[in-house]
Design a protein around this motif. Structure first.
Motif, PDB file in Angstrom:
ATOM      1  N   PRO A 127       0.812  -1.227   0.000  1.00 26.23           N
ATOM      2  CA  PRO A 127       0.000   0.000   0.000  1.00 26.23           C
ATOM      3  C   PRO A 127       0.843   1.273   0.000  1.00 26.23           C
ATOM      4  O   PRO A 127       0.447   2.294  -0.600  1.00 26.23           O
ATOM      5  N   LEU A 128       2.010   1.225   0.665  1.00 25.41           N
ATOM      6  CA  LEU A 128       2.864   2.417   0.673  1.00 25.41           C
ATOM      7  C   LEU A 128       3.446   2.686  -0.707  1.00 25.41           C
ATOM      8  O   LEU A 128       3.738   3.839  -1.051  1.00 25.41           O
ATOM      9  N   ALA A 129       3.613   1.617  -1.509  1.00 22.67           N
ATOM     10  CA  ALA A 129       4.168   1.801  -2.851  1.00 22.67           C
ATOM     11  C   ALA A 129       3.248   2.632  -3.727  1.00 22.67           C
ATOM     12  O   ALA A 129       3.714   3.394  -4.585  1.00 22.67           O
ATOM     13  N   PHE A 130       1.930   2.516  -3.537  1.00 28.01           N
ATOM     14  CA  PHE A 130       0.995   3.333  -4.308  1.00 28.01           C
ATOM     15  C   PHE A 130       1.201   4.817  -4.007  1.00 28.01           C
ATOM     16  O   PHE A 130       1.103   5.658  -4.901  1.00 28.01           O
ATOM     17  N   LEU A 131       1.501   5.119  -2.723  1.00 25.14           N
ATOM     18  CA  LEU A 131       1.723   6.526  -2.355  1.00 25.14           C
ATOM     19  C   LEU A 131       3.066   7.035  -2.842  1.00 25.14           C
ATOM     20  O   LEU A 131       3.270   8.251  -2.949  1.00 25.14           O
ATOM     21  N   ALA A 132       4.012   6.097  -3.128  1.00 22.07           N
ATOM     22  CA  ALA A 132       5.335   6.521  -3.587  1.00 22.07           C
ATOM     23  C   ALA A 132       5.454   6.530  -5.101  1.00 22.07           C
ATOM     24  O   ALA A 132       6.487   6.961  -5.628  1.00 22.07           O
ATOM     25  N   ALA A 133       4.413   6.075  -5.826  1.00 17.51           N
ATOM     26  CA  ALA A 133       4.456   6.038  -7.287  1.00 17.51           C
ATOM     27  C   ALA A 133       3.937   7.352  -7.859  1.00 17.51           C
ATOM     28  O   ALA A 133       2.896   7.865  -7.436  1.00 17.51           O
ATOM     29  N   SER A 134       4.633   7.915  -8.844  1.00 14.16           N
ATOM     30  CA  SER A 134       4.285   9.230  -9.384  1.00 14.16           C
ATOM     31  C   SER A 134       2.960   9.218 -10.133  1.00 14.16           C
ATOM     32  O   SER A 134       2.277  10.239 -10.190  1.00 14.16           O
ATOM     33  N   ASN A 135       2.581   8.078 -10.725  1.00  9.65           N
ATOM     34  CA  ASN A 135       1.330   8.039 -11.471  1.00  9.65           C
ATOM     35  C   ASN A 135       0.117   7.764 -10.586  1.00  9.65           C
ATOM     36  O   ASN A 135      -1.009   7.700 -11.073  1.00  9.65           O
ATOM     37  N   PHE A 136       0.335   7.604  -9.278  1.00  8.09           N
ATOM     38  CA  PHE A 136      -0.781   7.415  -8.359  1.00  8.09           C
ATOM     39  C   PHE A 136      -0.851   8.501  -7.292  1.00  8.09           C
ATOM     40  O   PHE A 136      -1.900   8.724  -6.712  1.00  8.09           O
ATOM     41  N   THR A 137       0.259   9.164  -7.013  1.00 10.46           N
ATOM     42  CA  THR A 137       0.286  10.218  -6.002  1.00 10.46           C
ATOM     43  C   THR A 137       0.859  11.481  -6.628  1.00 10.46           C
ATOM     44  O   THR A 137       2.070  11.588  -6.864  1.00 10.46           O
ATOM     45  N   PRO A 138       0.017  12.471  -6.930  1.00 10.07           N
ATOM     46  CA  PRO A 138       0.519  13.693  -7.564  1.00 10.07           C
ATOM     47  C   PRO A 138       1.282  14.606  -6.607  1.00 10.07           C
ATOM     48  O   PRO A 138       2.040  15.457  -7.045  1.00 10.07           O
ATOM     49  N   LEU A 139       1.103  14.436  -5.294  1.00  9.51           N
ATOM     50  CA  LEU A 139       1.769  15.306  -4.329  1.00  9.51           C
ATOM     51  C   LEU A 139       3.228  14.904  -4.164  1.00  9.51           C
ATOM     52  O   LEU A 139       3.539  13.802  -3.676  1.00  9.51           O
ATOM     53  N   ASN A 140       4.134  15.777  -4.575  1.00 11.58           N
ATOM     54  CA  ASN A 140       5.565  15.473  -4.500  1.00 11.58           C
ATOM     55  C   ASN A 140       6.033  15.286  -3.066  1.00 11.58           C
ATOM     56  O   ASN A 140       6.924  14.468  -2.800  1.00 11.58           O
ATOM     57  N   ALA A 141       5.462  16.029  -2.129  1.00 13.91           N
ATOM     58  CA  ALA A 141       5.922  15.962  -0.741  1.00 13.91           C
ATOM     59  C   ALA A 141       5.713  14.557  -0.170  1.00 13.91           C
ATOM     60  O   ALA A 141       6.610  13.979   0.453  1.00 13.91           O
ATOM     61  N   ILE A 142       4.515  14.004  -0.414  1.00 12.97           N
ATOM     62  CA  ILE A 142       4.225  12.651   0.096  1.00 12.97           C
ATOM     63  C   ILE A 142       5.109  11.619  -0.599  1.00 12.97           C
ATOM     64  O   ILE A 142       5.695  10.737   0.041  1.00 12.97           O
ATOM     65  N   ARG A 143       5.221  11.754  -1.919  1.00 10.85           N
ATOM     66  CA  ARG A 143       5.979  10.774  -2.684  1.00 10.85           C
ATOM     67  C   ARG A 143       7.461  10.786  -2.298  1.00 10.85           C
ATOM     68  O   ARG A 143       8.058   9.733  -2.053  1.00 10.85           O
ATOM     69  N   LEU A 144       8.050  11.962  -2.222  1.00 13.61           N
ATOM     70  CA  LEU A 144       9.472  12.054  -1.883  1.00 13.61           C
ATOM     71  C   LEU A 144       9.739  11.623  -0.447  1.00 13.61           C
ATOM     72  O   LEU A 144      10.763  11.005  -0.156  1.00 13.61           O
ATOM     73  N   THR A 145       8.816  11.950   0.460  1.00 15.47           N
ATOM     74  CA  THR A 145       8.994  11.540   1.860  1.00 15.47           C
ATOM     75  C   THR A 145       9.013  10.020   1.979  1.00 15.47           C
ATOM     76  O   THR A 145       9.860   9.435   2.672  1.00 15.47           O
ATOM     77  N   LEU A 146       8.086   9.366   1.299  1.00 21.76           N
ATOM     78  CA  LEU A 146       8.038   7.904   1.356  1.00 21.76           C
ATOM     79  C   LEU A 146       9.269   7.280   0.705  1.00 21.76           C
ATOM     80  O   LEU A 146       9.810   6.290   1.204  1.00 21.76           O
ATOM     81  N   ARG A 147       9.729   7.853  -0.378  1.00 23.97           N
ATOM     82  CA  ARG A 147      10.909   7.290  -1.053  1.00 23.97           C
ATOM     83  C   ARG A 147      12.144   7.421  -0.165  1.00 23.97           C
ATOM     84  O   ARG A 147      12.973   6.506  -0.111  1.00 23.97           O
TER      85      ARG A 147
END
Length: 445
Positions: free
Chosen positions: A271-291
């Motif tokens: 489930p965390l991978a969906f939040l870290a994928a650019s085509n599923f999470t448009p918010l850069n802050a969430i995506r970069l934080t998870l990565r």
């Protein structure tokens, strides 16, 4: 005389060819020279000459010999005069009073030991004689706290004898001898793992395979309360020298440690991978934080997580499972998120055209594409973590790793070390076979 444009071009071309030729010659000279210089640097940086000087191949040969053979100890306590014969020197492998192998003869105060190739050792009160064919009889005697050594007349000290004021030892390959003020001892080596199946106190010890088969099928019951087959399995399972029951459950604990850590990491990372994928999470802050969170988890080695978690939760297999879970969550999160970014968007659009909501789009449009990657990685890391759980278990006191560490620490139970290593390799091979079958079953159908 002026040069034409063609002549100028030809001259320039020749100059370029000549320059390329000398560059290649220079490269062909410098590259081997650089490699040679690097090898010389390694030679001194790692102190390879010093390591070679300190190497003791004979010690490695003894260790490897203990892997595939066992030794019987014939020991005399020089203070009490008691003589014992024991396999691997263990109390549970000690021959009962009045029983000894046929190559050990006890006559009054003397003990005669027959060794391979005509050698013989004789113990008596504070005296030992070692007969070595083609060399003669070596006489040893205790003089207070000193061991006096007398070689045959005209013989010089051979390299297979090591002597000091308080200890004399001999190494003849398939047998060894040592004498100190406290103990006189002879070791005789035999191929195989003695008492692996049945200990000396078992009624099945010493019987050949045809005899055991006959007893299991039609022989008179050794124990009236159970069949001979059940009695054989019980004696094997509860073997007090090889501890097969403890080893089996320790191996199961190791596999369970790897399974919980790997599958738990997969369940958290997906489930965390969906939040870290650019085509599923448009918010850069969430995506970069998870990565960066995934980078942190997999950047810290599993052994370091093991040490940290063992201080927090104490030793045990659960701590090992958590250490594997922490590291693999970071690894799976990165791999799953990258796989999500490379899915085919047309399949998701097709599911979306039916009026499906976000969860349904993920279930029927994304997961079918991601499933082969998820399954393949989970099974591969489960196999790999079975090996890692052995090392982690040695740190947290769980699984086969603990037994392996204990056997190594004793510096004498190398046949048990070999047993555990073979068991680990066979388990990894079994995991590889099962995971390969599961891949084919679920991915190819």
């Amino acid at each position: 005389m002026s040069m034409s444009a063609t002549d100028i071009a030809a001259g320039t071309r020749l100059a370029e060819i000549d320059d390329l030729f000398w560059r290649r010659r220079l490269r062909a000279f410098l590259v081997p020279l650089g490699i040679l210089g690097y090898l010389i640097y390694i030679l001194f940086a790692f102190d390879i000459p010093g390591l070679a000087a300190k190497a003791r191949p004979e010690n490695a040969a003894i260790l490897l010999g203990d892997f595939w053979s066992y030794k019987t100890h014939v020991s005399r306590d020089n203070r009490s005069g008691e003589v014992t014969v024991a396999i691997e020197g263990e109390r549970r492998g000690t021959y009962p009073e009045g029983q000894s192998p046929d190559w050990v003869a006890r006559k009054d105060a003397a003990t005669e030991i027959t060794l391979p190739k005509g050698a013989q050792v004789t113990y008596s009160d504070k005296v030992a004689d070692v007969l070595v064919p083609d060399f003669g009889t070596i006489h040893l005697a205790l003089e207070g706290r000193k061991v006096a050594l007398t070689l045959p007349e005209g013989k010089e000290m051979p390299d297979w004898i090591s002597a000091s004021r308080t200890r004399v030892s001999m190494d003849h390959g398939d047998w060894r001898f040592s004498m100190t003020p406290n103990r006189t001892e002879t070791f005789r080596y035999f191929p195989g793992w003695e008492l692996f199946f049945f200990t000396l106190d078992s009624p099945f010890h010493g019987k050949s395979l045809p005899q055991l088969v006959s007893l299991a099928v039609s022989g008179e019951r050794v124990n009236p309360e159970m069949s001979n087959l059940s009695a054989m399995f019980g004696d094997f399972w509860n073997n007090q020298m090889w501890h097969h029951a403890d080893v089996f459950w320790a191996m199961c604990e190791t596999v369970l440690m790897a399974f919980l850590g790997t599958m738990g990491a997969g369940m958290i990372a997906l489930p965390l991978a969906f939040l870290a994928a650019s085509n599923f999470t448009p918010l850069n802050a969430i995506r970069l934080t998870l990565r960066r969170f995934f980078d942190f988890l997999r950047g810290v080695d599993g052994l370091i997580w093991t040490v940290i978690l063992s201080r927090a939760f104490g030793p045990g297999p659960l701590t090992g499972s958590l250490a594997i879970l922490m590291t693999d969550t970071g690894t799976f999160g990165k791999m799953f998120s990258e796989a999500l970014e490379n899915i085919d968007g047309k399949q998701v659009e097709g599911v979306n055209s039916t009026g499906a909501n976000g969860l349904q789009r993920a279930r029927f449009g994304v997961i079918p594409q991601l499933a082969p990657v998820i399954l393949s990685q989970l099974l591969y890391y489960l196999e790999s973590n079975t090996r890692s759980a052995t090392v982690i278990g040695a740190l947290v006191g769980g699984g086969i790793g603990l037994l392996l560490t204990q056997a190594i620490i004793t510096q004498k139970d190398w046949e048990e070390v070999c047993y555990y290593v073979i068991l680990i390799v066979l388990t990894v091979m079994a995991m590889d076979t099962i995971s390969g079958w599961l891949r084919r079953r679920f991915i190819k159908g």
